[in-house]
Design a protein around this motif. Structure first.
Motif, short mmCIF file in Angstrom:
data_model
loop_
_atom_site.label_atom_id
_atom_site.label_comp_id
_atom_site.label_asym_id
_atom_site.label_seq_id
_atom_site.Cartn_x
_atom_site.Cartn_y
_atom_site.Cartn_z
N ASP A 69 0.82 -1.27 -0.02
CA ASP A 69 0.05 0.15 0.04
C ASP A 69 0.86 1.40 0.01
O ASP A 69 0.34 2.28 -0.12
CB ASP A 69 -0.85 0.01 1.13
N VAL A 70 2.09 1.07 0.13
CA VAL A 70 3.10 2.25 0.34
C VAL A 70 4.08 2.45 -0.88
O VAL A 70 4.62 1.41 -1.47
CB VAL A 70 3.78 2.29 1.46
N ASN A 71 4.29 3.49 -1.20
CA ASN A 71 5.36 3.79 -2.53
C ASN A 71 6.44 4.82 -1.94
O ASN A 71 6.22 5.69 -1.18
CB ASN A 71 4.74 4.38 -3.59
N VAL A 72 7.60 4.23 -2.18
CA VAL A 72 8.62 5.26 -1.75
C VAL A 72 9.63 5.61 -2.98
O VAL A 72 10.02 4.50 -3.69
CB VAL A 72 9.69 4.48 -0.81
N GLU A 73 9.69 6.75 -3.32
CA GLU A 73 10.22 7.28 -4.57
C GLU A 73 11.22 8.24 -4.25
O GLU A 73 11.06 9.22 -3.44
CB GLU A 73 9.35 7.74 -5.68
N LEU A 74 12.43 8.30 -5.17
CA LEU A 74 13.35 9.61 -5.09
C LEU A 74 13.32 10.26 -6.46
O LEU A 74 13.52 9.56 -7.36
CB LEU A 74 14.70 8.91 -4.64
N ASP A 75 13.29 11.55 -6.68
CA ASP A 75 12.99 11.93 -7.55
C ASP A 75 13.54 13.57 -7.38
O ASP A 75 13.15 14.26 -6.65
CB ASP A 75 11.91 12.31 -8.12
N ARG A 80 9.83 10.77 -1.58
CA ARG A 80 8.31 10.85 -1.58
C ARG A 80 7.93 9.60 -0.87
O ARG A 80 8.04 8.60 -1.59
CB ARG A 80 7.81 11.33 -2.76
N ILE A 81 7.08 9.62 0.13
CA ILE A 81 6.34 8.53 0.62
C ILE A 81 4.82 8.70 0.35
O ILE A 81 4.42 9.60 0.74
CB ILE A 81 6.67 8.13 2.11
N SER A 82 4.23 7.83 -0.26
CA SER A 82 2.85 8.02 -0.48
C SER A 82 2.21 6.43 -0.44
O SER A 82 2.53 5.66 -0.48
CB SER A 82 2.60 8.52 -2.05
N GLY A 83 0.73 6.72 -0.24
CA GLY A 83 0.02 5.55 -0.35
C GLY A 83 -1.64 5.86 0.00
O GLY A 83 -1.99 7.11 -0.21
N GLU A 84 -2.17 5.01 0.42
CA GLU A 84 -3.93 5.01 0.50
C GLU A 84 -3.99 4.03 1.76
O GLU A 84 -3.75 2.83 1.76
CB GLU A 84 -4.43 4.92 -0.63
N SER A 107 0.47 11.62 1.20
CA SER A 107 2.03 11.73 0.49
C SER A 107 2.64 12.63 1.41
O SER A 107 2.19 13.86 1.84
CB SER A 107 1.72 12.52 -0.99
N ARG A 108 4.06 12.26 1.79
CA ARG A 108 4.77 13.22 2.50
C ARG A 108 6.00 13.31 1.63
O ARG A 108 6.31 12.17 1.17
CB ARG A 108 5.30 12.40 3.73
N SER A 109 6.83 14.19 1.68
CA SER A 109 8.04 14.56 0.99
C SER A 109 9.26 15.28 1.71
O SER A 109 8.84 15.83 2.87
CB SER A 109 7.61 15.55 -0.18
N LEU A 110 10.21 14.73 1.43
CA LEU A 110 11.45 15.31 2.42
C LEU A 110 12.59 15.44 1.27
O LEU A 110 12.88 14.69 0.65
CB LEU A 110 11.83 13.94 3.17
N ALA A 111 12.89 16.92 1.61
CA ALA A 111 14.09 17.16 0.56
C ALA A 111 15.45 16.57 1.26
O ALA A 111 15.62 16.91 2.39
CB ALA A 111 14.18 18.70 0.50
N LEU A 112 16.33 15.95 0.34
CA LEU A 112 17.42 15.27 0.69
C LEU A 112 18.59 16.19 0.20
O LEU A 112 18.55 16.94 -0.58
CB LEU A 112 17.71 13.97 0.21
N PRO A 113 19.74 16.05 0.87
CA PRO A 113 21.07 16.97 0.59
C PRO A 113 21.54 16.54 -0.95
O PRO A 113 21.15 15.18 -1.26
CB PRO A 113 22.03 16.55 1.51
N GLU A 114 22.12 17.33 -1.73
CA GLU A 114 22.63 17.24 -2.91
C GLU A 114 23.69 15.90 -2.67
O GLU A 114 24.39 15.92 -1.87
CB GLU A 114 23.33 18.38 -3.39
#
Length: 168
Positions: A69-75, A80-84, A107-114
């Motif tokens: 039910d959960v997606n973890v993506e890096l873009d 970004r962690i999202s689901g339903e 949906s929760r998003s977290l900015a990561l360091p370069e």
């Protein structure tokens, strides 16, 4: 006529409180659902982020969900962690019941360091807790600059002294 001193900070605080109250009543206002009045609440899972020497560790509480039910993506350095979480409809003809658990998409998003690599990210889901380990990017090493004294160049703060050919 009495003069009252204007305090902009207090005015801003009052305005913020009124906006919070307005938006709170807007999103939690009773709306009809299947002929009944119910509260519509958005669901945002709680999330902790901890930093240690080598990595960032993110923990998100996702009760009632499975790993599917959960997606973890890096873009573009944004994790970004999202689901339903789907609602469990229960039909009762007699009696009274109340539903307080919020459902829906999140949906929760977290900015990561370069410099964070997708290969350095690992996710684990156990007992309704998503744990994501994010390896820190390698720190850039300072570049040593040779300073010439007279006709000899020596590296400052280096392990070895290096001499350059004489300058013409």
């Amino acid at each position: 006529m009495a003069l009252i001193r204007w305090e902009p900070a207090r005015e801003l605080h009052t305005m913020q409180s009124e906006m919070n109250r307005l938006l709170g009543t807007f999103f939690d206002s009773p709306t009809p659902r299947n002929g009944r009045r119910a509260l519509v609440r958005s669901w945002i899972p709680a999330m902790d982020v901890v930093e240690n020497e080598n990595e960032y560790v993110l923990r998100a509480d996702l009760p009632g969900l499975s790993e599917g039910d959960v997606n973890v993506e890096l873009d573009d350095n944004v994790l970004r962690i999202s689901g339903e979480r789907k609602s469990e409809h229960e039909e009762k003809t007699d009696g009274y019941y109340r539903v307080e658990r919020a459902t829906g998409r999140f949906s929760r998003s977290l900015a990561l360091p370069e410099g964070v690599s997708a290969d350095g990210i690992q996710a684990n889901f156990d007992n309704g807790v998503l744990e994501v380990h994010i390896q820190k990017p390698e720190q850039r090493q300072p570049h040593k600059v040779a300073i010439s004294v007279g006709r000899e160049a020596k590296t400052i703060e280096g392990g070895e002294d290096t001499e350059s050919p004489q300058a013409a």
